[in-house]
Design a protein around this motif. Structure first.
Motif, PDB file in Angstrom:
ATOM      1  N   LYS A   1       0.830  -1.200   0.000  1.00  0.00           N
ATOM      2  CA  LYS A   1       0.000   0.000   0.000  1.00  0.00           C
ATOM      3  C   LYS A   1       0.867   1.253   0.000  1.00  0.00           C
ATOM      4  O   LYS A   1       0.545   2.233  -0.673  1.00  0.00           O
ATOM      5  N   ALA A   2       1.970   1.240   0.721  1.00  0.00           N
ATOM      6  CA  ALA A   2       2.848   2.402   0.767  1.00  0.00           C
ATOM      7  C   ALA A   2       3.491   2.645  -0.595  1.00  0.00           C
ATOM      8  O   ALA A   2       3.604   3.783  -1.048  1.00  0.00           O
ATOM      9  N   VAL A   3       3.898   1.579  -1.268  1.00  0.00           N
ATOM     10  CA  VAL A   3       4.519   1.717  -2.582  1.00  0.00           C
ATOM     11  C   VAL A   3       3.509   2.238  -3.595  1.00  0.00           C
ATOM     12  O   VAL A   3       3.800   3.128  -4.390  1.00  0.00           O
ATOM     13  N   VAL A   4       2.268   1.722  -3.564  1.00  0.00           N
ATOM     14  CA  VAL A   4       1.236   2.153  -4.499  1.00  0.00           C
ATOM     15  C   VAL A   4       0.874   3.616  -4.258  1.00  0.00           C
ATOM     16  O   VAL A   4       0.737   4.393  -5.200  1.00  0.00           O
ATOM     17  N   SER A   5       0.740   4.018  -2.987  1.00  0.00           N
ATOM     18  CA  SER A   5       0.374   5.410  -2.705  1.00  0.00           C
ATOM     19  C   SER A   5       1.508   6.351  -3.093  1.00  0.00           C
ATOM     20  O   SER A   5       1.274   7.456  -3.562  1.00  0.00           O
ATOM     21  N   THR A   6       2.748   5.944  -2.937  1.00  0.00           N
ATOM     22  CA  THR A   6       3.888   6.767  -3.347  1.00  0.00           C
ATOM     23  C   THR A   6       3.909   6.930  -4.853  1.00  0.00           C
ATOM     24  O   THR A   6       4.160   8.017  -5.369  1.00  0.00           O
ATOM     25  N   GLN A   7       3.613   5.856  -5.584  1.00  0.00           N
ATOM     26  CA  GLN A   7       3.599   5.947  -7.035  1.00  0.00           C
ATOM     27  C   GLN A   7       2.482   6.867  -7.509  1.00  0.00           C
ATOM     28  O   GLN A   7       2.680   7.676  -8.406  1.00  0.00           O
ATOM     29  N   SER A   8       1.295   6.764  -6.908  1.00  0.00           N
ATOM     30  CA  SER A   8       0.192   7.615  -7.338  1.00  0.00           C
ATOM     31  C   SER A   8       0.462   9.077  -6.985  1.00  0.00           C
ATOM     32  O   SER A   8       0.101   9.977  -7.731  1.00  0.00           O
ATOM     33  N   THR A   9       1.130   9.339  -5.861  1.00  0.00           N
ATOM     34  CA  THR A   9       1.494  10.697  -5.496  1.00  0.00           C
ATOM     35  C   THR A   9       2.530  11.247  -6.472  1.00  0.00           C
ATOM     36  O   THR A   9       2.438  12.400  -6.903  1.00  0.00           O
ATOM     37  N   GLY A  10       3.479  10.447  -6.851  1.00  0.00           N
ATOM     38  CA  GLY A  10       4.490  10.857  -7.818  1.00  0.00           C
ATOM     39  C   GLY A  10       3.889  11.136  -9.178  1.00  0.00           C
ATOM     40  O   GLY A  10       4.265  12.086  -9.860  1.00  0.00           O
ATOM     41  N   GLU A  11       2.925  10.315  -9.588  1.00  0.00           N
ATOM     42  CA  GLU A  11       2.253  10.523 -10.865  1.00  0.00           C
ATOM     43  C   GLU A  11       1.435  11.808 -10.840  1.00  0.00           C
ATOM     44  O   GLU A  11       1.409  12.559 -11.812  1.00  0.00           O
ATOM     45  N   ALA A  12       0.783  12.093  -9.723  1.00  0.00           N
ATOM     46  CA  ALA A  12      -0.007  13.323  -9.590  1.00  0.00           C
ATOM     47  C   ALA A  12       0.904  14.549  -9.637  1.00  0.00           C
ATOM     48  O   ALA A  12       0.583  15.547 -10.278  1.00  0.00           O
ATOM     49  N   ALA A  13       2.056  14.442  -8.973  1.00  0.00           N
ATOM     50  CA  ALA A  13       2.999  15.553  -8.992  1.00  0.00           C
ATOM     51  C   ALA A  13       3.548  15.774 -10.390  1.00  0.00           C
ATOM     52  O   ALA A  13       3.711  16.914 -10.831  1.00  0.00           O
ATOM     53  N   ALA A  14       3.811  14.688 -11.101  1.00  0.00           N
ATOM     54  CA  ALA A  14       4.318  14.809 -12.471  1.00  0.00           C
ATOM     55  C   ALA A  14       3.260  15.427 -13.382  1.00  0.00           C
ATOM     56  O   ALA A  14       3.569  16.265 -14.234  1.00  0.00           O
ATOM     57  N   ALA A  15       2.011  15.025 -13.197  1.00  0.00           N
ATOM     58  CA  ALA A  15       0.925  15.586 -14.001  1.00  0.00           C
ATOM     59  C   ALA A  15       0.743  17.071 -13.690  1.00  0.00           C
ATOM     60  O   ALA A  15       0.525  17.883 -14.594  1.00  0.00           O
ATOM     61  N   GLU A  16       0.865  17.432 -12.427  1.00  0.00           N
ATOM     62  CA  GLU A  16       0.742  18.840 -12.033  1.00  0.00           C
ATOM     63  C   GLU A  16       1.895  19.665 -12.610  1.00  0.00           C
ATOM     64  O   GLU A  16       1.692  20.769 -13.102  1.00  0.00           O
ATOM     65  N   ALA A  17       3.092  19.101 -12.582  1.00  0.00           N
ATOM     66  CA  ALA A  17       4.249  19.810 -13.142  1.00  0.00           C
ATOM     67  C   ALA A  17       4.102  19.979 -14.647  1.00  0.00           C
ATOM     68  O   ALA A  17       4.446  21.026 -15.202  1.00  0.00           O
ATOM     69  N   ALA A  18       3.565  18.979 -15.324  1.00  0.00           N
ATOM     70  CA  ALA A  18       3.363  19.067 -16.766  1.00  0.00           C
ATOM     71  C   ALA A  18       2.317  20.128 -17.101  1.00  0.00           C
ATOM     72  O   ALA A  18       2.474  20.895 -18.058  1.00  0.00           O
ATOM     73  N   ALA A  19       1.245  20.194 -16.318  1.00  0.00           N
ATOM     74  CA  ALA A  19       0.212  21.202 -16.539  1.00  0.00           C
ATOM     75  C   ALA A  19       0.763  22.600 -16.299  1.00  0.00           C
ATOM     76  O   ALA A  19       0.468  23.540 -17.048  1.00  0.00           O
TER      77      ALA A  19
END
Length: 105
Positions: free
Chosen positions: A7-25
């Motif tokens: 669960k910790a690994v999955v939540s870290t990956q989803s947080t990283g993906e959200a941050a990457a999407a925010e940075a791209a926007a």
């Protein structure tokens, strides 16, 4: 892997993906603003000058007469009069502080 680590690994990956999407926007928004600014410069339009001229036009339309400034409140006028009275008292009580003094030799 235990269930907790998974669960910790999955939540870290989803947080990283959200941050990457925010940075791209954010990068896309910056690129759009820069493209608009570059187009304005190439067209010979100065947005700062236009904003300044618009502000001057607004200021002059708000002025009711040549003797008053827009935005003067009764409190500001009262403070101004208080300061004028203080200066008159300090420098000898001249009645007209707006004119240049005359010197007699």
């Amino acid at each position: 892997l235990s269930i907790y680590n998974y669960k910790a690994v999955v939540s870290t990956q989803s947080t990283g993906e959200a941050a990457a999407a925010e940075a791209a926007a954010l990068a896309a928004a910056r690129a759009e603003v820069m493209a608009e600014a570059e187009a304005a410069v190439l067209a010979g339009v100065d947005p700062v000058k236009d904003a300044f001229v618009a502000l001057l036009n607004e200021f002059s339309s708000d002025a009711t007469s040549t003797d008053s400034l827009p935005g003067l409140t009764p409190e500001i006028l009262a403070t101004h009069q208080t300061e004028l009275d203080r200066i008159k008292k300090m420098y000898g009580g001249a009645d007209d502080l707006d004119s240049f003094p005359t010197f007699k030799f």
